[in-house]
Motif scaffolding. Sequence first.
Motif, PDB file in Angstrom:
ATOM      1  N   LYS A 158      57.453  56.023  43.274  1.00  0.00           N
ATOM      2  CA  LYS A 158      56.365  55.270  42.646  1.00  0.00           C
ATOM      3  C   LYS A 158      55.621  54.346  43.613  1.00  0.00           C
ATOM      4  O   LYS A 158      55.379  53.172  43.348  1.00  0.00           O
ATOM      5  N   CYS A 195      52.020  54.269  44.936  1.00  0.00           N
ATOM      6  CA  CYS A 195      50.804  54.963  44.531  1.00  0.00           C
ATOM      7  C   CYS A 195      49.607  54.018  44.552  1.00  0.00           C
ATOM      8  O   CYS A 195      49.747  52.809  44.372  1.00  0.00           O
ATOM      9  N   TYR A 255      47.341  54.364  42.348  1.00  0.00           N
ATOM     10  CA  TYR A 255      47.064  54.231  40.917  1.00  0.00           C
ATOM     11  C   TYR A 255      48.330  53.793  40.175  1.00  0.00           C
ATOM     12  O   TYR A 255      49.447  53.894  40.706  1.00  0.00           O
ATOM     13  N   ASP A 256      48.127  53.385  38.938  1.00  0.00           N
ATOM     14  CA  ASP A 256      49.248  53.051  38.051  1.00  0.00           C
ATOM     15  C   ASP A 256      48.869  53.624  36.682  1.00  0.00           C
ATOM     16  O   ASP A 256      48.609  52.879  35.732  1.00  0.00           O
ATOM     17  N   CYS A 257      48.789  54.953  36.619  1.00  0.00           N
ATOM     18  CA  CYS A 257      48.239  55.614  35.427  1.00  0.00           C
ATOM     19  C   CYS A 257      49.069  55.314  34.180  1.00  0.00           C
ATOM     20  O   CYS A 257      50.304  55.351  34.237  1.00  0.00           O
ATOM     21  N   TYR A 308      49.576  57.174  31.816  1.00  0.00           N
ATOM     22  CA  TYR A 308      50.306  58.363  31.361  1.00  0.00           C
ATOM     23  C   TYR A 308      51.370  58.819  32.350  1.00  0.00           C
ATOM     24  O   TYR A 308      52.019  59.839  32.138  1.00  0.00           O
ATOM     25  N   CYS A 309      51.576  58.082  33.455  1.00  0.00           N
ATOM     26  CA  CYS A 309      52.458  58.580  34.521  1.00  0.00           C
ATOM     27  C   CYS A 309      53.866  58.857  33.995  1.00  0.00           C
ATOM     28  O   CYS A 309      54.502  57.994  33.388  1.00  0.00           O
ATOM     29  N   THR A 333      53.965  51.987  38.390  1.00  0.00           N
ATOM     30  CA  THR A 333      53.956  51.985  39.852  1.00  0.00           C
ATOM     31  C   THR A 333      54.713  50.770  40.388  1.00  0.00           C
ATOM     32  O   THR A 333      54.537  49.662  39.900  1.00  0.00           O
ATOM     33  N   GLY A 374      54.856  59.946  44.175  1.00  0.00           N
ATOM     34  CA  GLY A 374      53.719  59.043  44.343  1.00  0.00           C
ATOM     35  C   GLY A 374      52.526  59.824  44.864  1.00  0.00           C
ATOM     36  O   GLY A 374      52.475  61.044  44.724  1.00  0.00           O
ATOM     37  N   ASN A 408      45.603  62.321  43.545  1.00  0.00           N
ATOM     38  CA  ASN A 408      44.854  61.606  42.501  1.00  0.00           C
ATOM     39  C   ASN A 408      43.401  61.364  42.919  1.00  0.00           C
ATOM     40  O   ASN A 408      42.636  60.763  42.166  1.00  0.00           O
TER      41      ASN A 408
HETATM   42  S1  SF4 Z   1      50.262  59.975  37.607  1.00  0.00           S
HETATM   43 FE1  SF4 Z   1      50.166  60.332  39.802  1.00  0.00          FE
HETATM   44  S2  SF4 Z   1      48.416  59.090  40.423  1.00  0.00           S
HETATM   45 FE2  SF4 Z   1      48.998  58.332  38.440  1.00  0.00          FE
HETATM   46  S3  SF4 Z   1      50.433  56.643  38.848  1.00  0.00           S
HETATM   47 FE3  SF4 Z   1      51.655  58.499  38.562  1.00  0.00          FE
HETATM   48  S4  SF4 Z   1      51.979  59.251  40.645  1.00  0.00           S
HETATM   49 FE4  SF4 Z   1      50.237  57.832  40.728  1.00  0.00          FE
END
Ligand code: SF4
Length: 314
Positions: free
Chosen positions: A28, A30, A32-34, A36-37, A42, A80, A108
């Motif tokens: 983790k 990254c 981003y901190d999506c 939906y991850c 993150t 990540g 991403n």
């Molecule tokens: S889905 Fe991918 S881009 Fe988004 S936080 Fe998780 S690892 Fe990062």
Amino acid sequence: MERYKYIYGPVLSRRLGRSLGVDIIPFKTCSYDCVYCLLGRTKTHTSKLAEYVPCDAVLEELERKLSEDKPDAISFAGSGEPTLNSALGNIIAGIKKMTDVPVVVFTNSSLLWKPEVRQNLALADIISPSMDAVVPQTLQKVNRPCEGLNCELFYQGIKSFCHEYRGRIWLEILLAAGMNDSDADVNALVGAARGLENLECIQLNTVVRPPAEKHVGAVSRERLEAIRRQLPGKVEIIASFFGDKEGGHGKKSVSAGEIADLVERHPSTLEGIAEGLDVGVDIIRPIVEKLVTDNVLAANECEGKTFYVVTNPS
Ligand code: SF4
């Protein structure tokens, strides 16, 4: 239990066949901190490029694995954002010296505005860049980028990348209900996709595994179908493929290490693990149960399904 540090699988994939995963980023880490991850929130939120794991160590593991088994693809994905590793280009170049197996990178797209990141990807055969939102507030809400990244930089980067890159591009769009699937967001995505050159296809996805934020859910298949018809070019819905079936049948055995390596990057149901490793559910069930007893894996309930996760990701 023997475990690889940087590689996992091969995992069965509909489009890639048996795909060997390469994970070159600490858990983790990254840009981003999506919401939906599937790996949770993150831990290290950064856009700083660095050799997070050493190129030589990754190539050494790959050489060992490739001497035993030839997968259909080698995919950079996992814990990540792979383009954060400044050695990515050298690792891909090293793989190209070892084998003719196609190299795939899932990204991403947040760092594609950096010329060195585009350069690092140049030797890969297939890139799957993500584009979940092109409305600034929506991108903030869904992808939660780290400081210094924004929607304008993101789109400028993906546009430049698609223009320059000579390999195959599979654009992925992931939609989460009530987050980035409004008409305004979808219309903006359709316009943005039209502005990208050289797309071989667009892959539409939704939330099919436990997300980082519990309130985030899947878009219905009907809505995905309607959106699919709006998007340009060849568009396919890839949601729910992994774990839909009742496991695989190709192999007769699998090790505890292989299961833990997969689950660390892809929290999965029993059926999903079996399908991914192409082995029967009956074969993996006792091994997974033992891993849970030994506290290597934990079982989490989500929407009536049991998903397994690694208790202490590396
Ligand atoms: S889905 Fe991918 S881009 Fe988004 S936080 Fe998780 S690892 Fe990062």
